[in-house]
Design a protein around this motif. Sequence first.
Motif, PDB file in Angstrom:
ATOM      1  N   THR A  46       0.822  -1.269  -0.052  1.00  0.00           N
ATOM      2  CA  THR A  46      -0.035   0.038   0.108  1.00  0.00           C
ATOM      3  C   THR A  46       0.902   1.100   0.129  1.00  0.00           C
ATOM      4  N   PHE A 101      -6.197  -0.941  -0.481  1.00  0.00           N
ATOM      5  CA  PHE A 101      -6.852  -0.231   0.838  1.00  0.00           C
ATOM      6  C   PHE A 101      -7.901  -1.180   1.450  1.00  0.00           C
ATOM      7  N   ASP A 239      -5.149  11.433   1.330  1.00  0.00           N
ATOM      8  CA  ASP A 239      -5.665  10.191   1.370  1.00  0.00           C
ATOM      9  C   ASP A 239      -4.385   9.336   1.024  1.00  0.00           C
ATOM     10  N   LEU A 243      -1.998   6.989   3.092  1.00  0.00           N
ATOM     11  CA  LEU A 243      -1.928   5.835   3.134  1.00  0.00           C
ATOM     12  C   LEU A 243      -0.164   5.366   2.930  1.00  0.00           C
ATOM     13  N   GLY A 247       1.118   3.270   6.114  1.00  0.00           N
ATOM     14  CA  GLY A 247       1.440   1.924   5.482  1.00  0.00           C
ATOM     15  C   GLY A 247       2.749   1.437   5.830  1.00  0.00           C
TER      16      GLY A 247
END
Length: 269
Positions: A46, A101, A239, A243, A247
């Motif tokens: 991710t 995700f 976002d 991530l 991550g």
Amino acid sequence: MLMTITDRSPIALKEWEMGTQAPPSTIANPPAGNANRLGFYISILTAMIAVITLGIAVFTPPISGSYCRKDCIDYPYLDIVSRFPRDYIWMYSAIVLTLLFVALMVCIHEYAPAEKRIFSHIGLAFAIISAVLLVGDYFVQVSVIQPSLENGETDGIALLTQYNPHGLFIALEDIGYLMMSAALLCAVPVFSRTNRVEKAIRWIFIGNFILAIIALVALSIQYGVDRGYRFEVLVLSLDWIVLFVTGILLSTVFRRAMSVATHPATTGS
């Protein structure tokens, strides 16, 4: 005599709160260990795909709307055949990222202790909503818009194309990435331990959602319904960055849980 710590053990609960133990539900539980292992790899993937997607998008400047500086395309947005595939490459990466995700949210749900799973379950529901909206949105662009234009089928293109700042594509991205922010916010209670990694994850998830809401309200007040790309660019950038950063952090969380699940703690009795 050795006694394996179970999810009912006060010792396991205390160690989990202090950050020195895996979630109680993962101890001496091979399926949970497998979930942690998968979570570790999904977290790394991710983070990698997030930074790749962001990089591709940065080098794909807009050719319509408020952020276009020259050679802009205007309504009805029919002169865009030559823009394929270069303006669409980032969407393929974004589809992969969105699916990762959802997989990451499943792993977070499996990591959550029993009493916190209601929150991660709600987050997973938001994640699925986000994925349906975003994957469908991107797939329409790469599988419908281009072949329609090549075959002279132009009816409805203006409403669907990514180049329309007031079109369906932008609207679906707006709500899709807002749902992604909400999904991450719901995962906050899962990371309730006191170590620095989980604290950082909590505050990043909370901050991301707050910034998204503030941006939506501020841009709506300033521009009304004529927000164009402004909110979309901001919320998807937030976002993707989240991530990428979380991550990396989540890979640490899952790696620790995986290690403890592989070597369950014991106490003498």
